[in-house]
Design an enzyme around this catalytic site. Structure first.
Site, PDB file in Angstrom:
ATOM      1  CG  HIS A 108      -2.155  -1.203   1.365  1.00 39.06           C
ATOM      2  ND1 HIS A 108      -2.687  -1.530   2.124  1.00 39.06           N
ATOM      3  CD2 HIS A 108      -2.708  -0.574  -0.037  1.00 39.06           C
ATOM      4  CE1 HIS A 108      -3.816  -2.555   1.716  1.00 39.06           C
ATOM      5  NE2 HIS A 108      -3.390  -2.223   0.396  1.00 39.06           N
ATOM      6  NE  ARG A 163      -0.611  -7.164 -15.044  1.00 35.69           N
ATOM      7  CZ  ARG A 163       0.459  -6.310 -15.349  1.00 35.69           C
ATOM      8  NH1 ARG A 163       0.343  -4.906 -15.364  1.00 35.69           N
ATOM      9  NH2 ARG A 163       1.826  -6.544 -15.842  1.00 35.69           N
ATOM     10  CD  GLU A 206       0.061 -14.558 -20.427  1.00 36.21           C
ATOM     11  OE1 GLU A 206       1.337 -13.316 -19.701  1.00 36.21           O
ATOM     12  OE2 GLU A 206      -1.330 -14.661 -19.963  1.00 36.21           O
ATOM     13  CG  ASN A 265       6.417  -9.357 -17.416  1.00 37.70           C
ATOM     14  OD1 ASN A 265       6.850  -8.236 -17.788  1.00 37.70           O
ATOM     15  ND2 ASN A 265       5.152  -8.530 -16.538  1.00 37.70           N
ATOM     16  CG  ASP A 266       3.953 -15.376 -17.564  1.00 41.07           C
ATOM     17  OD1 ASP A 266       4.529 -15.574 -15.848  1.00 41.07           O
ATOM     18  OD2 ASP A 266       2.106 -14.276 -17.262  1.00 41.07           O
ATOM     19  NE  ARG A 312       5.602 -12.713 -14.020  1.00 39.09           N
ATOM     20  CZ  ARG A 312       4.509 -11.957 -14.357  1.00 39.09           C
ATOM     21  NH1 ARG A 312       4.360 -12.530 -15.389  1.00 39.09           N
ATOM     22  NH2 ARG A 312       4.039 -10.601 -14.186  1.00 39.09           N
ATOM     23  CB  CYS A 328       0.146  -4.952 -22.451  1.00 33.43           C
ATOM     24  SG  CYS A 328       0.525  -7.294 -21.936  1.00 33.43           S
TER      25      CYS A 328
HETATM   26  C1  PEP Z   1       3.483 -10.587 -18.668  1.00 28.96           C
HETATM   27  O1  PEP Z   1       3.416 -11.495 -18.562  1.00 28.96           O
HETATM   28  O2  PEP Z   1       4.170  -9.895 -19.087  1.00 28.96           O
HETATM   29  C2  PEP Z   1       1.766 -10.260 -19.030  1.00 28.96           C
HETATM   30  C3  PEP Z   1       1.609  -8.714 -18.897  1.00 28.96           C
HETATM   31  O3  PEP Z   1       0.575 -10.325 -17.857  1.00 28.96           O
HETATM   32  P1  PEP Z   1       0.952 -10.393 -16.065  1.00 28.96           P
HETATM   33  O4  PEP Z   1       2.774  -9.337 -15.830  1.00 28.96           O
HETATM   34  O5  PEP Z   1       0.443  -9.567 -15.625  1.00 28.96           O
HETATM   35  O6  PEP Z   1       1.339 -12.483 -15.882  1.00 28.96           O
HETATM   36 MG    MG Z   2       1.148 -12.701 -17.309  1.00 27.77          MG
END
Ligand code: PEP
Ligand code: MG
Length: 573
Positions: free
Chosen positions: A186, A307, A441, A464-465, A475, A512
């Site tokens: 927070h 999200r 992803e 990211n994934d 990650r 994204c």
């Molecule tokens: C990602 O995996 O890059 C993504 C945008 O989704 P999240 O980070 O919410 O898993």
């Molecule tokens: Mg993801």
């Protein structure tokens, strides 16, 4: 001079006097206990004083940072009536031998430890709330006052509680350095909302010896108040008692940062078009409806990733169709015709909830996650889809499915969408027709992207994934060192193939994941032909500036895509 490092949770550069704030429970008890009845009476008095303080704080938070952030303190207010907390403190006092303040602190610590042991990271954050409330009661009982700022300062602390953050006069806070803290705590969220430079997870020393070296380690001993501190929350560095040459460098960096921001703000309303003529739409990622204010402030041309699972986290039951409908419609209406891409529920892996009764998994990142849950439990999926379809009548909304690995999953998801549409139609409920995209992803989806592109309206790459599944690097794991490489050549090669396959099928390709904001890759993404990059709201204009300065030549462009990334004037229904 002491030089420290940490992680930036809100960018900025600042310099000033330190004010060290201690968490209330570390303030040692300074009195013996009275009779049980007297301690109980003191406790009840402290409860009502805490209620009055929190009522004032709720008002202040509502005025200064908005209703949504004020909810944190409404939760604290409710905790003052929570028997799990208060009856426990009363019981402890009744056993005798402990004063009311110590009883409050020990119950707070125990309950916070219970929350900290939970898997769900958002429930773990509740530990801070319990400590905040019991710490408030203890402070009142010990006659302590809330911290009043009298001059501009940089706050340093072991960790910061939400109520401490908001109770302070924001016009006098130059920055924060915390030893602990996470991006999603927070305190971090509040600092970002207030746009105050913040470094978390730092090696803040407890105190300094005469040579500017870190002395002891315990928080009780820590007191840096009165020292001066320079903060570079762009590089993640801070300097206690900086020497003249460091101050000069920091001032120059601060000037450059502010000039850059002024330059970037001037780009509001300007399109992201490279010097070579390639159009890149600069969108923003959000997790909560209120984040849309930041998107508008930074002129996000659309929302590339909402999200939606954040609406599901940190609560004991799922959000209803109505609640979700209002959240999506609110965002779409605020964006006023700009595209809003809602990512359907991505629960699982590090985002756990208790109420779906999902089995415990040894390896949740490879388990029942995201679309897999939605296809296994269509009743959960349908509630969300109804809300999305209804909200799509109110604004320019598209949706995308996360964690797709093959065509069959898209077909199944679309079949559920068709059922939802049929239901809404038969119930005479107004709905729109959101375009449907997928996140790329998983390596499987990337490999099959040529085929999948024929069945959807757009791609958005979750780097990211995609990186974690392609390179087999968790990650969340901070111990992987160089093995985790955001620029891994396999990931870049997949990114190139994904954009090219999207364009071959006439659909747009976006990114994204965090990589979209990577300054070293903007040129590469333009070369690959990416049409849209979606980053955190504060990073939108910096990205747009890089796009506009880029001389990279696009190798794979697109005409007449299935989805328009431009704002629409008139919304269908
Ligand atoms: C990602 O995996 O890059 C993504 C945008 O989704 P999240 O980070 O919410 O898993
Ligand atoms: Mg993801």
């Amino acid at each position: 001079m002491y030089t420290g490092k940490g992680r930036c949770a809100c960018a900025g550069i600042t310099f000033g006097k330190v004010l060290h704030i201690k968490t209330p429970e570390v303030v040692a008890s300074d009195r013996d206990c009275l009779s049980v009845d007297q301690e109980l009476e003191l406790f009840e008095g402290a409860l009502s004083k805490a209620a009055t303080e929190l009522d004032r704080l709720i008002e202040k938070a509502r005025e200064e940072i908005g209703d949504e952030q004020a909810e944190i303190f409404e939760i604290h207010r409710m905790m003052l009536e929570d028997p799990d907390i208060c009856d426990n403190i009363r019981d402890r006092i009744k056993k005798g031998g402990i004063n009311a303040a110590d009883a409050a602190v020990s119950v707070g610590k125990e309950q916070a430890a219970d929350f900290e042991a939970l898997d769900d990271p958002y429930m773990r954050e509740r530990a801070a709330d319990v400590k905040d409330v019991t710490g408030r009661i203890a402070r009142i009982l010990r006659g302590g006052e809330t911290v009043e700022l009298t001059e501009a300062c940089v706050i340093v602390a072991d960790d910061l509680q939400p109520s401490q953050t908001v109770a302070l006069d924001r016009s006098l806070i130059l920055g924060f350095v915390l030893r602990h803290g996470t991006q999603n705590s927070h305190a971090s969220i509040l600092a970002r909302t207030m746009n105050i430079p913040l470094i978390i997870n730092s090696n803040l020393p407890s105190s300094l010896d005469g040579d500017g070296k870190a002395a002891t380690e315990s928080e009780e001993a820590m007191d840096l108040t009165g020292h001066t501190i320079g903060l570079d929350a762009v590089k993640g560095e801070f300097f206690i008692d900086p020497d003249q040459s460091t101050i000069t460098k920091l001032m120059a960096a601060k000037d450059a940062f502010e000039q850059q921001r002024i330059r970037q703000l001037a780009l509001r309303g300007q399109p992201g078009i490279s010097k070579t003529g390639h159009r890149v739409y600069t969108f923003a990622n959000i997790g909560q409806p209120d984040d849309v204010e930041q998107v508008l402030e930074n002129d996000g041309e659309g929302i590339g990733l909402f999200r939606s699972e954040f609406l599901y986290l940190g609560r004991s039951d799922p959000p209803s169709e109505e609640e979700q409908f209002k959240a999506y419609a609110k965002v779409a209406s605020a964006m006023n015709g700009r595209l809003v891409i809602i990512r359907t529920l991505d629960i699982g892996a590090d985002k756990q909830v208790d109420y779906f009764d999902l089995p415990h998994e040894e390896n949740p990142a490879l388990g029942l996650r995201a679309l897999r849950i939605c296809l296994t439990k269509p009743e959960i999926f349908k509630t969300q889809l109804r809300a999305i379809y209804r909200a799509a009548a109110r604004g320019n909304i598209a949706m995308m499915f996360p964690m797709v690995t093959r065509l069959k999953e898209i077909e199944q998801a679309k079949a559920i969408c068709a059922e939802v549409v049929a239901e809404l139609k038969s119930e005479n409920i107004e709905y729109g027709e959101p375009k449907i995209g997928i996140m790329i992803e998983t390596p499987a989806a990337a490999v099959l992207s040529r085929q999948l592109a024929e069945h959807v309206d757009f791609f958005s790459v979750g780097t990211n994934d995609l990186n974690q599944y392609t390179t087999a690097c968790d990650r969340q794991n901070q111990n992987l060192g160089d093995f985790y490489d955001p620029h891994h050549e396999a990931v870049l090669e997949l990114l190139r193939q994904i954009a090219s396959n999207a364009h071959a099928a006439g659909i747009t390709a976006g990114i994204c994941g965090e990589l979209a904001a990577d300054p070293e890759l903007t040129d590469k993404f333009i070369e690959m032909g990416y049409d849209e990059l979606s980053v955190s709201p504060g990073a939108v204009l910096a990205l747009r500036e890089r796009v506009r300065n880029s001389e990279a030549v696009c190798l794979s462009s697109l005409k007449n895509p299935k989805i328009s990334l431009d704002p629409v004037k008139k919304i269908h229904s």
